[in-house]
Design a protein around this motif. Structure first.
Motif, mmCIF file in Angstrom:
data_model
loop_
_atom_site.group_PDB
_atom_site.id
_atom_site.type_symbol
_atom_site.label_atom_id
_atom_site.label_comp_id
_atom_site.label_asym_id
_atom_site.label_seq_id
_atom_site.Cartn_x
_atom_site.Cartn_y
_atom_site.Cartn_z
ATOM 1 N N VAL A 49 47.259 6.935 -26.854
ATOM 2 C CA VAL A 49 48.061 6.626 -25.664
ATOM 3 C C VAL A 49 47.758 7.689 -24.598
ATOM 4 O O VAL A 49 48.528 8.627 -24.406
ATOM 5 C CB VAL A 49 49.577 6.623 -25.998
ATOM 6 C CG1 VAL A 49 50.372 6.106 -24.807
ATOM 7 C CG2 VAL A 49 49.876 5.820 -27.246
ATOM 8 N N PRO A 50 46.640 7.550 -23.889
ATOM 9 C CA PRO A 50 46.267 8.544 -22.880
ATOM 10 C C PRO A 50 47.346 8.670 -21.796
ATOM 11 O O PRO A 50 47.927 7.676 -21.357
ATOM 12 C CB PRO A 50 44.969 7.995 -22.288
ATOM 13 C CG PRO A 50 44.429 7.070 -23.330
ATOM 14 C CD PRO A 50 45.637 6.498 -24.016
ATOM 15 N N GLY A 51 47.631 9.905 -21.419
ATOM 16 C CA GLY A 51 48.599 10.153 -20.356
ATOM 17 C C GLY A 51 50.042 10.233 -20.836
ATOM 18 O O GLY A 51 50.942 10.472 -20.032
ATOM 19 N N ALA A 52 50.269 10.070 -22.118
ATOM 20 C CA ALA A 52 51.636 10.127 -22.648
ATOM 21 C C ALA A 52 52.037 11.574 -22.905
ATOM 22 O O ALA A 52 51.195 12.457 -23.050
ATOM 23 C CB ALA A 52 51.723 9.334 -23.950
ATOM 24 N N GLY A 72 55.602 6.207 -19.355
ATOM 25 C CA GLY A 72 56.384 5.278 -18.549
ATOM 26 C C GLY A 72 57.711 5.016 -19.247
ATOM 27 O O GLY A 72 58.379 5.931 -19.694
ATOM 28 N N GLY A 73 58.049 3.777 -19.411
ATOM 29 C CA GLY A 73 59.278 3.417 -20.112
ATOM 30 C C GLY A 73 59.034 2.982 -21.541
ATOM 31 O O GLY A 73 59.886 2.355 -22.158
ATOM 32 N N THR A 74 57.863 3.301 -22.064
ATOM 33 C CA THR A 74 57.500 2.848 -23.411
ATOM 34 C C THR A 74 57.377 4.020 -24.373
ATOM 35 O O THR A 74 56.754 5.033 -24.049
ATOM 36 C CB THR A 74 56.164 2.072 -23.381
ATOM 37 O OG1 THR A 74 56.276 1.013 -22.439
ATOM 38 C CG2 THR A 74 55.833 1.501 -24.736
ATOM 39 N N LYS A 91 53.209 1.802 -33.302
ATOM 40 C CA LYS A 91 54.249 0.870 -32.864
ATOM 41 C C LYS A 91 54.785 1.320 -31.524
ATOM 42 O O LYS A 91 54.873 2.510 -31.241
ATOM 43 C CB LYS A 91 55.388 0.844 -33.894
ATOM 44 C CG LYS A 91 54.949 0.384 -35.260
ATOM 45 C CD LYS A 91 56.081 0.451 -36.242
ATOM 46 C CE LYS A 91 55.590 0.088 -37.644
ATOM 47 N NZ LYS A 91 56.629 0.257 -38.654
ATOM 48 N N SER A 92 55.154 0.352 -30.690
ATOM 49 C CA SER A 92 55.709 0.711 -29.384
ATOM 50 C C SER A 92 56.925 -0.138 -29.090
ATOM 51 O O SER A 92 57.106 -1.227 -29.622
ATOM 52 C CB SER A 92 54.653 0.554 -28.297
ATOM 53 O OG SER A 92 54.212 -0.797 -28.241
ATOM 54 N N GLY A 93 57.760 0.425 -28.214
ATOM 55 C CA GLY A 93 58.959 -0.273 -27.795
ATOM 56 C C GLY A 93 59.540 0.418 -26.580
ATOM 57 O O GLY A 93 58.999 1.419 -26.088
#
Length: 98
Positions: A49-52, A72-74, A91-93
């Protein structure tokens, strides 16, 4: 007197077996240090997840790293094998307010 010697030998033998069993159990039950460091686990997860940014990292007794990332919002929950660094799950949410 012969019976006493036999009882002493049998008792000593049983003690040695019990002590050895305890050592063997401790060797099996002792946690194993991960081969993949926490820094490596974070780097591997951030490539997914680049940039997280990293919210949290946890090493579990089952031999995995769990890295929690937010972008972001994830929220992304990435599980890595602590011995190989292989991604087991991603997993994402929706991120909560933390």
């Amino acid at each position: 007197m012969n019976i006493t010697k036999k009882l002493l030998i049998a008792g000593a033998g049983a003690g040695i077996l019990l002590a050895g069993g305890g050592v063997a159990y401790a060797a099996v039950a002792a946690p194993v240090a991960p081969k993949v460091t926490v820094e490596q686990a974070i780097d591997i997860a951030k490539k997914q997840v680049p940039g997280a940014w990293v919210r949290g990292v946890d090493h579990d007794d089952d031999g995995t790293w769990e890295v929690e990332l937010v972008k972001g919002g994830t929220e992304h929950d990435i599980t890595l094998d602590a011995a190989t660094g292989k991604v087991r799950s991603n997993k994402s949410g929706t991120a909560d307010d933390d």
